[in-house]
Design a protein around this motif. Structure first.
Motif, PDB file in Angstrom:
ATOM      1  N   ARG A 185      -2.078   3.302 -51.792  1.00 36.65           N
ATOM      2  CA  ARG A 185      -0.656   3.074 -52.934  1.00 36.65           C
ATOM      3  C   ARG A 185      -0.201   1.888 -53.149  1.00 36.65           C
ATOM      4  O   ARG A 185       0.035   1.505 -53.692  1.00 36.65           O
ATOM      5  N   MET A 186      -0.423   1.346 -51.742  1.00 38.03           N
ATOM      6  CA  MET A 186       0.886  -0.130 -52.209  1.00 38.03           C
ATOM      7  C   MET A 186      -0.223  -1.016 -52.824  1.00 38.03           C
ATOM      8  O   MET A 186       0.034  -2.063 -53.383  1.00 38.03           O
ATOM      9  N   TRP A 187      -1.318  -1.621 -52.707  1.00 38.78           N
ATOM     10  CA  TRP A 187      -2.373  -2.819 -52.834  1.00 38.78           C
ATOM     11  C   TRP A 187      -4.248  -2.367 -52.723  1.00 38.78           C
ATOM     12  O   TRP A 187      -4.812  -3.159 -53.282  1.00 38.78           O
ATOM     13  N   THR A 188      -4.241  -1.623 -51.264  1.00 42.44           N
ATOM     14  CA  THR A 188      -5.838  -1.320 -52.476  1.00 42.44           C
ATOM     15  C   THR A 188      -6.445  -1.113 -53.149  1.00 42.44           C
ATOM     16  O   THR A 188      -7.446  -1.262 -53.688  1.00 42.44           O
ATOM     17  N   TYR A 189      -5.627  -0.201 -54.271  1.00 40.49           N
ATOM     18  CA  TYR A 189      -6.266   0.151 -55.155  1.00 40.49           C
ATOM     19  C   TYR A 189      -6.858  -0.900 -55.680  1.00 40.49           C
ATOM     20  O   TYR A 189      -7.856  -0.682 -56.350  1.00 40.49           O
ATOM     21  N   THR A 190      -5.804  -2.173 -56.101  1.00 39.27           N
ATOM     22  CA  THR A 190      -5.863  -2.827 -57.293  1.00 39.27           C
ATOM     23  C   THR A 190      -7.331  -3.187 -56.643  1.00 39.27           C
ATOM     24  O   THR A 190      -8.139  -3.946 -56.698  1.00 39.27           O
ATOM     25  N   LEU A 191      -7.660  -3.570 -55.088  1.00 37.62           N
ATOM     26  CA  LEU A 191      -8.341  -4.869 -54.833  1.00 37.62           C
ATOM     27  C   LEU A 191     -10.227  -3.314 -54.841  1.00 37.62           C
ATOM     28  O   LEU A 191     -11.137  -3.803 -55.465  1.00 37.62           O
TER      29      LEU A 191
END
Length: 246
Positions: free
Chosen positions: A209-215
């Motif tokens: 939810r903080m950043w790995t969705y973007t990846l």
């Protein structure tokens, strides 16, 4: 780029077959991630008062889209394995109908898995299932490259025979397609592996939810670029589609 991929294939009948149909299916999954899931994620990051129903809806859509990408890559991998195992009869044995059935089953499975893995029990099991899927993909591509080397060596022994050049050309084409699919899988794994590792460590959801969705979503933006870079037929068709009529 994903939209142009589908437009190019729909406007060129000679592209509407075999591996290209699987690429259309992969591109549809990429579009879900780029045009629906990623904007929903941006909205989630931009608002502190997201309702639980919005988060659930977002995660279900994201899980379906991401699993559809991975499932389509598995289907493409299976197609490449069969093509390299039987390079001279594969196109005759695999009909358009069979490929469409594979695509339909891939999407049904992706939807079911996406919904199940969006639940709390599913998230616990998902970490281990994803790790096994990644390992199987890696070992499968190792086998694909080994099969390719054996086939090429066998054809090389037939140098000078009547059908040598035809067999060599067919094998070169199938090997190039296998390398393209390997690059697709490799870049996707680079985007997916950090999330899977964090998931196995019990830190997957918070980091997701903080950043790995973007990846994870970035793999869907890379896929069409890799396909067009590696496929001369796609590049030519894209240029013809973009070129204004005289």
């Amino acid at each position: 780029m994903n939209i142009w991929m589908i437009v190019v294939i729909l406007q060129n009948a000679d592209l509407q077959k075999g591996l290209n149909l699987l690429i259309v299916s992969l591109t549809a999954a990429d579009i879900i991630n780029c045009l629906i899931a990623q904007p929903m994620y941006v909205y989630y990051l931009s608002n502190d008062d997201n309702s639980s129903s919005y988060i659930i809806a977002f995660e279900i859509i994201a899980f379906i889209g991401l699993h559809a990408v991975f499932s389509n890559l598995i289907t493409i991998t299976y197609h490449r394995m069969k093509a390299l195992s039987r390079p001279f009869s594969h196109l005759l044995l695999v009909s358009r109908k069979n490929i469409l059935v594979f695509i339909a089953l891939t999407w049904v499975l992706s939807i079911i898995v996406g919904v199940v893995f969006a639940t709390d029990p599913g998230k616990v099991a998902g970490a281990y299932v994803h790790a096994v899927m990644i390992l199987l993909l890696v070992f499968t591509y190792i086998k694909i490259m080994w099969v390719s080397m054996r086939k090429r060596a066998k054809i090389a022994e037939q140098t000078g025979t009547a059908n040598y050049h035809q067999q060599a050309a067919t094998m070169e084409h199938e090997t190039a397609a296998a390398i393209t699919s390997a690059i697709l899988v490799g870049t996707t794994l680079m985007c997916f592996v950090p999330d899977v590792v964090l998931d196995l460590l019990g830190k997957g959801e918070s980091n997701r939810r903080m950043w790995t969705y973007t990846l994870l979503f970035s793999s869907s933006a890379l896929n069409p670029c890799i396909i067009i870079w590696r496929n001369q037929q796609f590049r030519r068709a894209l240029l013809q589609t973009l070129r204004p009529a005289n």
